[in-house]
Design a protein around this motif. Structure first.
Motif, mmCIF file in Angstrom:
data_model
loop_
_atom_site.group_PDB
_atom_site.id
_atom_site.type_symbol
_atom_site.label_atom_id
_atom_site.label_comp_id
_atom_site.label_asym_id
_atom_site.label_seq_id
_atom_site.Cartn_x
_atom_site.Cartn_y
_atom_site.Cartn_z
ATOM 1 N N ALA A 80 0.827 -1.206 0.000
ATOM 2 C CA ALA A 80 0.000 0.000 0.000
ATOM 3 C C ALA A 80 0.861 1.256 0.000
ATOM 4 C CB ALA A 80 -0.935 -0.008 1.207
ATOM 5 N N VAL A 81 1.904 1.277 0.819
ATOM 6 C CA VAL A 81 2.777 2.451 0.898
ATOM 7 C C VAL A 81 3.522 2.665 -0.412
ATOM 8 C CG1 VAL A 81 4.855 3.365 2.018
ATOM 9 C CG2 VAL A 81 3.014 2.406 3.401
ATOM 10 N N VAL A 82 4.092 1.602 -0.939
ATOM 11 C CA VAL A 82 4.862 1.707 -2.187
ATOM 12 C C VAL A 82 3.975 2.176 -3.332
ATOM 13 C CG1 VAL A 82 6.025 0.294 -3.930
ATOM 14 C CG2 VAL A 82 6.681 0.089 -1.548
ATOM 15 N N LEU A 83 2.788 1.608 -3.456
ATOM 16 C CA LEU A 83 1.895 2.017 -4.544
ATOM 17 C C LEU A 83 1.369 3.438 -4.343
ATOM 18 C CD1 LEU A 83 -0.082 -1.239 -5.352
ATOM 19 C CD2 LEU A 83 1.825 -0.205 -6.585
ATOM 20 N N PHE A 84 1.137 3.833 -3.101
ATOM 21 C CA PHE A 84 0.713 5.212 -2.844
ATOM 22 C C PHE A 84 1.796 6.195 -3.283
ATOM 23 C CE2 PHE A 84 0.521 8.954 -0.086
ATOM 24 C CZ PHE A 84 -0.745 9.417 -0.405
ATOM 25 N N ILE A 85 3.032 5.904 -2.901
ATOM 26 C CA ILE A 85 4.145 6.776 -3.303
ATOM 27 C C ILE A 85 4.255 6.830 -4.820
ATOM 28 C CG2 ILE A 85 6.673 6.984 -3.276
ATOM 29 C CD1 ILE A 85 6.564 5.879 -0.387
ATOM 30 N N GLN A 86 4.107 5.687 -5.475
ATOM 31 C CA GLN A 86 4.205 5.645 -6.931
ATOM 32 C C GLN A 86 3.101 6.478 -7.587
ATOM 33 O OE1 GLN A 86 6.437 4.979 -8.901
ATOM 34 N NE2 GLN A 86 5.800 3.885 -10.713
ATOM 35 N N VAL A 87 1.880 6.381 -7.072
ATOM 36 C CA VAL A 87 0.766 7.142 -7.638
ATOM 37 C C VAL A 87 0.986 8.643 -7.431
ATOM 38 C CG1 VAL A 87 -1.701 7.645 -7.360
ATOM 39 C CG2 VAL A 87 -0.921 5.282 -7.517
ATOM 40 N N VAL A 88 1.430 9.027 -6.242
ATOM 41 C CA VAL A 88 1.696 10.449 -5.976
ATOM 42 C C VAL A 88 2.790 10.960 -6.903
ATOM 43 C CG1 VAL A 88 2.636 12.050 -4.257
ATOM 44 C CG2 VAL A 88 0.858 10.419 -3.601
ATOM 45 N N LEU A 89 3.851 10.195 -7.051
ATOM 46 C CA LEU A 89 4.939 10.629 -7.934
ATOM 47 C C LEU A 89 4.477 10.713 -9.386
ATOM 48 C CD1 LEU A 89 8.028 8.698 -6.510
ATOM 49 C CD2 LEU A 89 7.600 11.151 -6.424
ATOM 50 N N ARG A 90 3.713 9.722 -9.825
ATOM 51 C CA ARG A 90 3.304 9.686 -11.223
ATOM 52 C C ARG A 90 2.319 10.790 -11.570
ATOM 53 N NH1 ARG A 90 1.591 4.068 -13.140
ATOM 54 N NH2 ARG A 90 3.834 3.805 -13.176
ATOM 55 N N PHE A 91 1.299 10.954 -10.750
ATOM 56 C CA PHE A 91 0.253 11.911 -11.091
ATOM 57 C C PHE A 91 0.498 13.299 -10.492
ATOM 58 C CE2 PHE A 91 -1.905 7.806 -11.584
ATOM 59 C CZ PHE A 91 -2.246 7.922 -12.919
ATOM 60 N N GLY A 92 1.272 13.374 -9.427
ATOM 61 C CA GLY A 92 1.542 14.671 -8.818
ATOM 62 C C GLY A 92 2.774 15.360 -9.378
ATOM 63 N N PHE A 93 3.766 14.563 -9.724
ATOM 64 C CA PHE A 93 5.036 15.139 -10.170
ATOM 65 C C PHE A 93 5.439 14.704 -11.574
ATOM 66 C CE2 PHE A 93 5.140 14.931 -5.531
ATOM 67 C CZ PHE A 93 5.416 16.247 -5.227
ATOM 68 N N ASN A 94 4.578 13.915 -12.222
ATOM 69 C CA ASN A 94 4.847 13.436 -13.575
ATOM 70 C C ASN A 94 6.190 12.693 -13.657
ATOM 71 O OD1 ASN A 94 4.022 12.999 -16.176
ATOM 72 N ND2 ASN A 94 4.907 14.893 -16.980
ATOM 73 N N PHE A 95 6.454 11.908 -12.631
ATOM 74 C CA PHE A 95 7.692 11.133 -12.539
ATOM 75 C C PHE A 95 7.327 9.787 -11.918
ATOM 76 C CE2 PHE A 95 11.183 9.678 -9.815
ATOM 77 C CZ PHE A 95 12.196 9.575 -10.750
ATOM 78 N N SER A 96 7.876 8.722 -12.444
ATOM 79 C CA SER A 96 7.587 7.427 -11.830
ATOM 80 C C SER A 96 8.879 6.641 -11.630
ATOM 81 C CB SER A 96 6.603 6.627 -12.682
ATOM 82 O OG SER A 96 7.181 6.268 -13.902
ATOM 83 N N LEU A 97 8.859 5.848 -10.586
ATOM 84 C CA LEU A 97 9.992 4.978 -10.281
ATOM 85 C C LEU A 97 9.840 3.672 -11.056
ATOM 86 C CD1 LEU A 97 10.006 5.570 -6.432
ATOM 87 C CD2 LEU A 97 11.641 6.492 -8.080
ATOM 88 N N PRO A 98 10.939 3.025 -11.402
ATOM 89 C CA PRO A 98 10.832 1.797 -12.195
ATOM 90 C C PRO A 98 10.475 0.543 -11.391
ATOM 91 C CG PRO A 98 13.127 2.376 -11.883
ATOM 92 C CD PRO A 98 12.317 3.487 -11.279
ATOM 93 N N TRP A 99 10.614 0.553 -10.072
ATOM 94 C CA TRP A 99 10.518 -0.683 -9.307
ATOM 95 C C TRP A 99 9.224 -0.920 -8.526
ATOM 96 C CZ3 TRP A 99 9.852 0.247 -4.188
ATOM 97 C CH2 TRP A 99 10.265 1.485 -3.697
ATOM 98 N N PRO A 100 8.369 0.078 -8.228
ATOM 99 C CA PRO A 100 7.220 -0.202 -7.351
ATOM 100 C C PRO A 100 6.224 -1.232 -7.864
ATOM 101 C CG PRO A 100 7.657 2.137 -7.361
ATOM 102 C CD PRO A 100 8.521 1.518 -8.418
ATOM 103 N N GLU A 101 5.933 -1.237 -9.153
ATOM 104 C CA GLU A 101 4.980 -2.224 -9.665
ATOM 105 C C GLU A 101 5.517 -3.640 -9.477
ATOM 106 O OE1 GLU A 101 5.901 0.445 -11.473
ATOM 107 O OE2 GLU A 101 4.059 1.568 -11.856
#
Length: 172
Positions: A28-49
């Motif tokens: 839950a934490v990892v996916l939340f961070i990924q969603v915030v980064l992707r939709f809030g900052f237009n940046f995504s990490l390669p490993w959370p999924e």
């Protein structure tokens, strides 16, 4: 002896439950961070999924062992009222031992897969597939452990008339 096995089973189930919860919370934490980064900052990490997928496999296998222990898996009990009570204990023990054989096969094949996975690593995490495939034999071993204890209980005591709510049942 049966009380000792029940206490050991409860202890193992408690530890398994804590580990599964921590893994699920991590997802839950990892996916939340990924969603915030992707939709809030237009940046995504390669490993959370990848990490969340692998953790969920572990959660499912660990959770399966908790379901086995609490007898929460699917069963057909429509004809149980037609069987004598003592025979139900023998029948249940036989079914549990047959499932134990199936879980033993899953354990052996899971170990083979984990050993095979040592030669490969995951793309994003660079983690050996051994640790990912290890979820299958660990889950199968825990299920087997609980299944054998339930079979012993059925042979010794027969089927329980009413199952008391366990700590794990109360939380589900």
């Amino acid at each position: 002896m049966l009380q000792t096995l029940d206490k050991l089973s409860l202890s193992v189930a408690y530890v398994t439950s804590v580990v599964a919860r921590l893994m699920l919370a991590s997802v839950a934490v990892v996916l939340f961070i990924q969603v915030v980064l992707r939709f809030g900052f237009n940046f995504s990490l390669p490993w959370p999924e990848e990490a969340s997928r692998f953790l969920m496999v572990w959660v499912v296998m660990l959770g399966g062992s908790l379901l086995v222990r609490d007898e929460q898996l699917v069963c057909v009990d429509f004809f149980d009222k037609f069987w004598p009570r003592r025979w139900l204990g023998y029948r249940n023990a036989l079914f549990r031992l047959l499932l134990a054989i199936l879980l033993t096969v899953l354990l052996i094949k899971g170990i083979d897969s984990a050993i095979f996975g040592m030669r490969r690593t995951s793309a994003a995490l660079n983690l050996s597939w051994f640790w990912i495939y290890l979820s299958v034999p660990v889950g199968a071993a825990l299920m087997l452990f609980h299944m054998v204890i339930l079979a012993i209980r059925d042979l010794v005591k027969g089927p329980e008339a009413e199952q008391e709510a366990s700590l794990l049942r109360a939380e589900l």
